[in-house]
Design a protein around this motif. Structure first.
Motif, PDB file in Angstrom:
ATOM      1  N   PHE A  71       0.837  -1.205   0.000  1.00 25.80           N
ATOM      2  CA  PHE A  71       0.000   0.000   0.000  1.00 25.80           C
ATOM      3  C   PHE A  71       0.872   1.257   0.000  1.00 25.80           C
ATOM      4  O   PHE A  71       0.623   2.209  -0.750  1.00 25.80           O
ATOM      5  CB  PHE A  71      -0.917  -0.006   1.221  1.00 25.80           C
ATOM      6  N   THR A  72       1.909   1.256   0.836  1.00 27.70           N
ATOM      7  CA  THR A  72       2.807   2.412   0.954  1.00 27.70           C
ATOM      8  C   THR A  72       3.510   2.713  -0.361  1.00 27.70           C
ATOM      9  O   THR A  72       3.686   3.880  -0.734  1.00 27.70           O
ATOM     10  CB  THR A  72       3.851   2.176   2.061  1.00 27.70           C
ATOM     11  N   GLN A  73       3.913   1.666  -1.086  1.00 30.58           N
ATOM     12  CA  GLN A  73       4.552   1.885  -2.384  1.00 30.58           C
ATOM     13  C   GLN A  73       3.597   2.552  -3.365  1.00 30.58           C
ATOM     14  O   GLN A  73       3.972   3.446  -4.116  1.00 30.58           O
ATOM     15  CB  GLN A  73       5.076   0.564  -2.957  1.00 30.58           C
ATOM     16  N   GLY A  74       2.344   2.122  -3.355  1.00 36.40           N
ATOM     17  CA  GLY A  74       1.353   2.766  -4.214  1.00 36.40           C
ATOM     18  C   GLY A  74       1.168   4.228  -3.868  1.00 36.40           C
ATOM     19  O   GLY A  74       0.935   5.068  -4.738  1.00 36.40           O
ATOM     20  N   ALA A  75       1.293   4.551  -2.565  1.00 35.32           N
ATOM     21  CA  ALA A  75       1.060   5.917  -2.091  1.00 35.32           C
ATOM     22  C   ALA A  75       2.269   6.832  -2.256  1.00 35.32           C
ATOM     23  O   ALA A  75       2.111   8.051  -2.323  1.00 35.32           O
ATOM     24  CB  ALA A  75       0.641   5.879  -0.621  1.00 35.32           C
ATOM     25  N   LEU A  82      -3.335   0.082  -6.123  1.00 34.23           N
ATOM     26  CA  LEU A  82      -4.284   1.084  -6.636  1.00 34.23           C
ATOM     27  C   LEU A  82      -4.847   1.938  -5.499  1.00 34.23           C
ATOM     28  O   LEU A  82      -4.988   3.149  -5.632  1.00 34.23           O
ATOM     29  CB  LEU A  82      -5.434   0.395  -7.376  1.00 34.23           C
ATOM     30  N   ALA A  83      -5.156   1.293  -4.371  1.00 27.98           N
ATOM     31  CA  ALA A  83      -5.681   2.018  -3.212  1.00 27.98           C
ATOM     32  C   ALA A  83      -4.652   3.020  -2.686  1.00 27.98           C
ATOM     33  O   ALA A  83      -4.990   4.151  -2.331  1.00 27.98           O
ATOM     34  CB  ALA A  83      -6.062   1.035  -2.109  1.00 27.98           C
ATOM     35  N   PHE A 129      -4.973   7.053  -2.458  1.00 30.23           N
ATOM     36  CA  PHE A 129      -4.750   7.732  -1.183  1.00 30.23           C
ATOM     37  C   PHE A 129      -3.804   8.916  -1.363  1.00 30.23           C
ATOM     38  O   PHE A 129      -3.987   9.974  -0.760  1.00 30.23           O
ATOM     39  CB  PHE A 129      -4.168   6.735  -0.176  1.00 30.23           C
ATOM     40  N   LYS A 130      -2.787   8.743  -2.196  1.00 32.62           N
ATOM     41  CA  LYS A 130      -1.806   9.804  -2.446  1.00 32.62           C
ATOM     42  C   LYS A 130      -2.480  11.053  -3.006  1.00 32.62           C
ATOM     43  O   LYS A 130      -2.152  12.182  -2.644  1.00 32.62           O
ATOM     44  CB  LYS A 130      -0.743   9.295  -3.430  1.00 32.62           C
TER      45      LYS A 130
END
Length: 200
Positions: A26-30, A162-163, A167-168
């Motif tokens: 999740f953090t990588q996506g953000a 994607l989430a 979020f970003k």
């Protein structure tokens, strides 16, 4: 079809709770500037899960569950690793600047490998739950059960990426991401303490 549905529900139940692997993907996506740059983390995590599922279904669960010392060794290594990961996440800071330091592909892959394969919670869940559940099936049914578990894993990690990217966009200042990092670190430390209490 029953085996496939069983595999889907079981895999979803195991992968849904917040864990080190989920937090990292999740953090990588953000934090990555573009969604494509976060895919190495998701793909590596999904491949590791696939490997663990295959090993669990095809016999590793029997070995690990028979040798108590092996289970304890896995737990000890994992606890130390979780404490370190929590410390790393706690110290990290998130910004939305173009100059912010995003994790490069190689580091993403190494980190994803470590949080996937050195996480005793994930290993024992996969071996103890999926491995033993697979013993119920044979032949085609076992293949369908395994395929369902693997499918859910891949869909979940891509969904988390994607989430994170979504979020970003909502967190233009980066403050919410920093709060999430602190909460994630506390959760990871709590997981390590919980595992340690189980050993003691």
């Amino acid at each position: 079809m029953e085996a496939f549905l069983h595999g889907m529900l079981l895999a979803f139940g195991l992968i849904l709770p917040l864990g080190v692997q989920n937090v990292f993907v999740f953090t990588q996506g953000a934090t990555q500037q573009r969604l494509m740059l976060a895919l190495p983390a998701a793909i590596t995590a999904a491949l590791c899960d696939t490997l663990l599922i295959l090993l669990a279904v095809f016999g590793l669960s029997v070995i690990v569950l028979q040798f108590e010392w092996l289970r304890i060794a896995l737990m000890c290594v994992g606890i130390v690793f979780l404490l370190y990961i929590g410390y790393s996440i706690w110290r990290s800071t998130a910004t939305t600047s173009e100059k912010s330091e995003a994790m490069p592909v190689k580091k993403q892959i190494v980190f994803a490998l470590s949080v996937s394969l050195l996480n005793p919670h994930a290993i024992l869940d996969t071996i103890g739950v999926i491995g033993t559940s697979a013993l119920k099936y044979n032949g085609t049914e076992q293949i369908l059960f395994t395929a369902a578990c693997v499918l859910i894993s891949w869909l979940w990690f891509f969904g988390l990426t994607l989430a994170g990217a979504s979020f970003k966009k909502l967190d233009s200042s980066g403050k919410q991401m920093n709060i999430l990092n602190k909460c994630s670190a506390i959760f990871i430390w709590a997981t390590a303490i919980y595992l340690l209490s189980g050993l003691l």
